[in-house]
Design an enzyme around this catalytic site. Structure first.
Site, PDB file in Angstrom:
ATOM      1  CE  LYS A 229      14.636 -32.789  61.319  1.00  0.00           C
ATOM      2  NZ  LYS A 229      14.057 -31.712  60.542  1.00  0.00           N
TER       3      LYS A 229
ATOM      4  CB  THR B  54      16.030 -29.161  62.070  1.00  0.00           C
ATOM      5  OG1 THR B  54      14.853 -29.141  61.270  1.00  0.00           O
ATOM      6  CG2 THR B  54      15.801 -28.433  63.361  1.00  0.00           C
ATOM      7  CG  ASP B  55      14.890 -30.269  56.801  1.00  0.00           C
ATOM      8  OD1 ASP B  55      14.389 -30.385  57.937  1.00  0.00           O
ATOM      9  OD2 ASP B  55      14.226 -30.272  55.754  1.00  0.00           O
TER      10      ASP B  55
ATOM     11  CB  THR C 182      11.766 -23.444  62.195  1.00  0.00           C
ATOM     12  OG1 THR C 182      11.467 -24.300  61.109  1.00  0.00           O
ATOM     13  CG2 THR C 182      10.518 -23.189  62.984  1.00  0.00           C
TER      14      THR C 182
END
Lengths: 609, 430
Positions: free
Chosen positions: B242, B164-165, B87
């Site tokens: 995360k 981020t994943d 992102t």
């Protein structure tokens, strides 16, 4: 009275109507109770470069103010979606259906595919910095309402999320409540065919009535807000956002017209004379000042900036519109940067203990008698921003009325500068939502309810109500018809009377808290009446007991047989020979109040006297 | 119907005689024609209802990933960036709906202009641009190599922007692959897209740049510490995970506390003092040998141990099992005991380890009989390591040795603070 046609008056309204139920993109409720605060979140809003590689003017303005926004979330009324910590949930179908039925009612063109957009919001009123919005109806040939001064076009209907409510604002921190953000809002825009301020009121009233005819529409203070677009010849389009008081709407518009007229006149007075002055740090002139505020400020490393505005002397005292001087109007541009305001030479300077200083200042700045001096005393950065804002605004006086968004002041029906009008590139697709195909299947579920005005006429005839009562019942009590069907032995007229007047009367006469009465209470009362367990005369007593929370025991109010009453009357008449009608009536009613019908008692007394 | 290109101003006439004007927006639905009206709203018109369309003007070309033209200041410390996708380095193309990628410093500045006053961005490497869920160990190797190259230049540190994943997997991989780390390596991200004024990117980037100038020569994950835009944490690359699908403060330390706390103005406070100090003069070594025949398996009630047989059959060399509680799997008291399959794997020379599926706390096989049985079967207990970190570590360890006993020994060595021998209550749900 102003000649609005002559003035080139143009006015259109945008109505914002809240819907009840769930929020538009999450499952929070829309009750606005604001109970326990369950979380608080702090945000900075960053200006985002738009598609064209430039910042939006409104968001850049906001960024220069460098404010921090605090959001308070309430039990049941706010969740992660509201603070943009979670993608939006599927759109609230009931709200969409309401929007589509309103669009259908106004004969607007409903897009074949509805696309959700993000509209950039830079004042912090949306924690995500955008508001989700979509067009649900576009102007069409017959999208209009008829009014006393001709047709007014309806040009657009949007379904969107409401914004946060501001709770508090100090220097650079704004606190918002999250209870309101995300509530479904219908935004209806009219064309500029409104001809006078009074006409605007008529249009607003008519549209409000239509809105309230739709079941999901919220009622009450703050549930409907008006944005007003006003311009006059030589003026400019001004947007005043969030007016809530219908009665004074015409005054607000009149005041805006006056303001624009004033600015146009002032422009003519200035007649292109240049403003080439610059702000100057004059702090050292105030070292010995008697003004406590400025003395203290300087002690804390604040600065005093002065600006000469040539040919402005005398003008800041004048009223731009009723209740507002031009000086006050200009000071709002300084205030937008967090200052408490400004001081100028058109004011009574003795109240600040600054008379002497201004004499010195006038000499120092080489200002003539025609010139006005403006002073801003604040922390350096704020003072510089504020005095420059004043200068920029003053320069705009040569051009006339600046385009801007204004916020209303409800106490005197004037408005204040809020921010520049946002640029055009502030809308982009909401990629987290699927588009909505408006096909026959969806439209089959859409129906248009009977309008309140139509319902009032029907009630008047069908239930033999007087026009006033019919109108009020149609407006305020959806349940009325259902009740007449459910309690067939109770006269509709009496149902209307109980819903509308009896509690109000009880409040006035007996000072009872009628808000405690629930719908279920009324149903219970109607059922007693329906089964003839009580008479009309017991209504007030039953309702009173309900308010007091007492258990209802119908025998307490039960009808007393007429024979019993007749015997009691005979006895009184016999023991009180020659007693007048009123005395006998009084004695009987004292004893049997709530259990007998007064008119029957009167008849029996007359027979026996 | 005329073919239109994105951004073109067009006019649509419907069969009913309605006229719409706006910018042509390509639609993914072939039955719908989308235009952006002058007021900025998009609407869709059913193609079947359209009589004709015509071009009014070329319209303007839309700049999808905006760039700020800021002159870089030579006097500032230099850093480099490795943009890998996610992102943070992508933007939805408003006209095509596609995704475009970050390419130049001006685009980073457009996300947080203040950065141009903190550092000079010397280079932006773009080894690949993918969403982090599409990464595999080859990507970690590539990032490690690029990072080492940049660290051995005059740069003060290297920033990696990442989806981020799986960011915490990459952080762990770099922690093992970069030996004798000389400068800060910071991984940062964006949980909420950069098109919005509320994006977390600006603060994350600012804090990351400040972290690069600090003397913490560690692989660190820098991002929002709270849901608010208040400050960021620098988390150790082997102790972060995360923990939320969408909140800005998604990365949390597990069995550890953050290394540092940083605010947007560059104030850094140290929460831990157990870190390697910057040694700009030294060179980092990159050590990327990696065994890819490794698996991460979760044990759950009813789980069939045949999953282990599958990996045994496929000649896998290492398996991490997320065990329950203090380190348990079904034993001979259950219908489907995992012990025979574990024994079989060990016999075949497969390294098979247990990690806590609770994430928090450390394993201890000696508390219950079930644990002792698994221990006897040959399960290696990896204390308080995070499952994802264990997965990366076993690949790296097996990339370095073929010797089973040596591999076991290496698995228990603390290479990059992946084990914490002192866990305190305040680390739980930090």
């Amino acid at each position: 009275m102003l000649d609005y046609e002559e003035l080139g008056f143009k006015c259109g309204l945008e109505l914002h109507q809240q819907l009840s139920g769930k929020k538009l993109f999450c499952n929070c409720n829309t009750e606005l109770k604001e109970g326990n605060i369950v979380f608080t979140i702090k945000r900075k809003i960053k200006p985002v470069v738009g598609e064209t590689g430039e910042y939006d003017i409104a968001s850049e303005f906001e960024s220069a103010r460098d404010r921090t926004f605090i959001y308070q979330g309430y039990e049941g009324e706010s969740c992660l979606v509201d603070v943009d910590c979670e993608p939006p949930k599927k759109m609230n179908k009931d709200a969409l259906h309401t929007a589509l039925s309103v669009a259908k009612f106004f004969k607007l063109r409903i897009p074949d595919t509805i696309l959700v957009m993000r509209k950039t919001v830079s004042d912090g009123s949306a924690p995500s910095a955008f508001q989700r919005t979509m067009i649900t109806g576009l102007e069409a040939k017959d999208s209009k309402i008829e009014t006393s001064l001709g047709d007014v076009k309806i040009i657009q209907l949007n379904l969107e999320e409401d914004a946060c409510k501001k709770i508090d604002e100090t220097d650079n921190v704004v606190t918002y409540s999250l209870s309101r953000v995300g509530i479904p809002l219908l935004e209806l825009a009219t064309g500029p065919q409104i001809k006078t301020p009074e006409h605007a009121l008529e249009v607003a009233k008519q549209l409000g009535m239509i809105f309230r005819s739709f079941p999901l529409v919220k009622r009450g203070l703050g549930t409907i807000r008006q944005d007003i677009n006003v311009s006059i010849k030589e003026g400019t389009r001004i947007e005043i956002k969030g007016w809530q008081d219908l009665r004074t709407l015409p005054i607000l518009i009149e005041n805006e017209v006056e303001r624009q007229k004033f600015l146009v006149n002032f422009k003519k007075f200035l007649n292109n004379r240049e403003i080439n002055t610059k702000p100057e740090d004059v702090s050292y002139l105030f070292k010995q000042t008697r003004s406590k505020i400025i003395y203290n400020l300087l002690k804390e490393n604040g600065k005093v900036y002065a600006l000469v505005l040539p040919h402005f002397a005398g003008w800041f005292k004048k009223e731009v519109c009723k209740g507002k001087t031009f000086g006050r109007e200009i000071s709002e541009y300084a205030k937008a940067h967090g200052t408490k305001g400004m001081i100028h030479s058109d004011e009574d300077l003795s109240k600040y203990d600054l008379t002497q200083e201004f004499v010195k200042l006038r000499e120092h700045m080489k200002a003539g008698n025609d010139d006005l001096i403006v002073l801003v005393a604040e922390k350096e950065k704020m003072a510089v921003n504020a005095i420059n804002a004043v200068l920029e605004r003053a320069k705009y006086c040569l051009k006339g009325v600046p385009e801007e968004t204004r916020v209303p002041n409800h106490f005197n029906a004037t408005s204040s500068f809020a921010r520049p009008l946002p640029g055009s590139n502030r809308m982009y697709p909401e990629t987290d939502q699927e588009s909505i195909k408006v096909n026959n299947g969806l439209m089959d579920e859409i129906y248009i309810p009977e309008l309140i005005s139509e319902r009032a006429v029907r009630f008047e005839k069908q239930y033999n109500l007087n026009p006033d009562i019919a109108r009020q019942i149609a407006k305020e009590y959806y349940e009325f018809e259902e009740l007449t069907k459910g309690y067939k032995n109770v006269e509709p007229k009496l149902i209307a009377e109980i819903l509308l007047n009896i509690p109000k009367d009880m409040k006035k006469r007996l000072n009872l808290d009628i808000n405690k009465l629930t719908y279920d209470n009324y149903c219970e009362l109607f059922s007693y009446l329906n089964q003839n367990k009580i008479t009309k005369t017991a209504i007030v007593d039953v309702l009173t007991d309900m308010i007091k929370g007492e258990k209802i025991n119908v025998t307490k109010y039960q009808n007393v047989s007429e024979t019993l009453i007749e015997n009691a009357i005979k006895e009184i008449v016999a023991t009180n020979k020659g007693a007048p009608f009123n005395a006998v009536m009084g004695m009987i009613m004292d004893k049997y109040r709530g259990k007998v019908d007064g008119s029957r008692v009167a008849e029996i007394i007359r027979k026996n006297l | 119907m005329v073919k239109h290109s994105p951004g073109e101003k067009i006019q649509i006439t419907t069969k009913e005689g309605e006229v719409f004007e706006g910018i042509f927006i390509p639609s993914t639905d072939k039955n719908t024609f989308i235009i952006k009206l002058d007021n900025g709203y998009n609407i869709g018109i059913d193609i079947k209802k359209i009589k004709s369309t015509k071009r009014i003007s070329a319209g303007k070309k839309l700049n999808v990933f905006p760039s700020l033209n800021i002159k870089q200041s030579e006097g500032l410390p230099s850093v480099s960036v490795i943009a890998t996708g996610g992102t943070i380095s992508s933007r939805v193309d408003y006209s095509t709906g596609g995704v475009t990628r970050l390419m130049e410093p001006g685009q980073i500045f457009s996300l947080a202009p203040e950065i141009s006053k903190i550092v000079k961005i010397r280079k932006i490497e773009k080894p690949f641009m993918i969403a982090s869920e599409n990464m595999d160990p080859d990507h970690w190797v590539k990032i490690a190599e690029e990072t080492a190259k940049l660290l051995n230049s005059d740069d003060r540190g290297v920033l990696i922007t990442h989806g981020t994943d799986t960011l915490h997997y990459t952080a762990a991989a770099l922690s093992f692959m970069l030996k004798n780390l000389n400068k800060p390596v910071v991984l940062t991200y964006s949980q909420r897209s950069t098109d919005r004024g509320s994006t977390d990117t600006a603060l994350n980037l600012k804090c990351s740049m400040h972290a690069l100038l600090s003397d913490v020569a560690e692989v660190m994950l820098v991002g929002h510490a709270e849901a608010s835009d208040s400050f960021c944490y620098g988390l150790r690359g082997t102790k972060a995970r995360k923990m939320h699908t969408s909140m800005r403060n998604t990365f949390r330390p597990v069995n550890d506390k953050p290394l540092i706390k940083i605010n947007g103005e560059g104030n850094i406070s140290f929460i831990s003092h157990n870190y390697n100090k910057r040694k700009d003069a030294e060179k980092v070594e990159v050590d990327t040998a990696f065994e890819k025949k490794i698996a991460l398996v979760k044990y759950y009630p009813g789980a069939d141990p045949c999953i282990l047989d599958y990996y045994i059959g496929k000649k896998y060399r290492g398996i991490i099992i997320e065990a329950t509680g203090l380190g348990h799997v079904a034993t001979d008291n259950a219908k489907k005991s995992w012990l025979p399959a574990i024994k079989k794997a060990v016999k075949k020379g497969i390294l098979i380890c247990a990690v806590p599926q609770t994430l928090y706390g450390t394993l201890d096989p000696l508390v219950y009989d079930e644990g002792r049985k698994a221990l006897e079967a040959g399960l290696l207990y990896l204390k308080d390591i995070l499952p994802e970190v264990a997965y990366v570590k076993i690949g790296w360890v097996l990339g370095h040795t073929k010797n089973f006993e040596k591999a076991k020994e290496m698995m228990l060595m603390n290479y990059a603070h992946e084990f914490n021998d002192r866990i305190t209550p305040d680390m739980f749900l930090f």
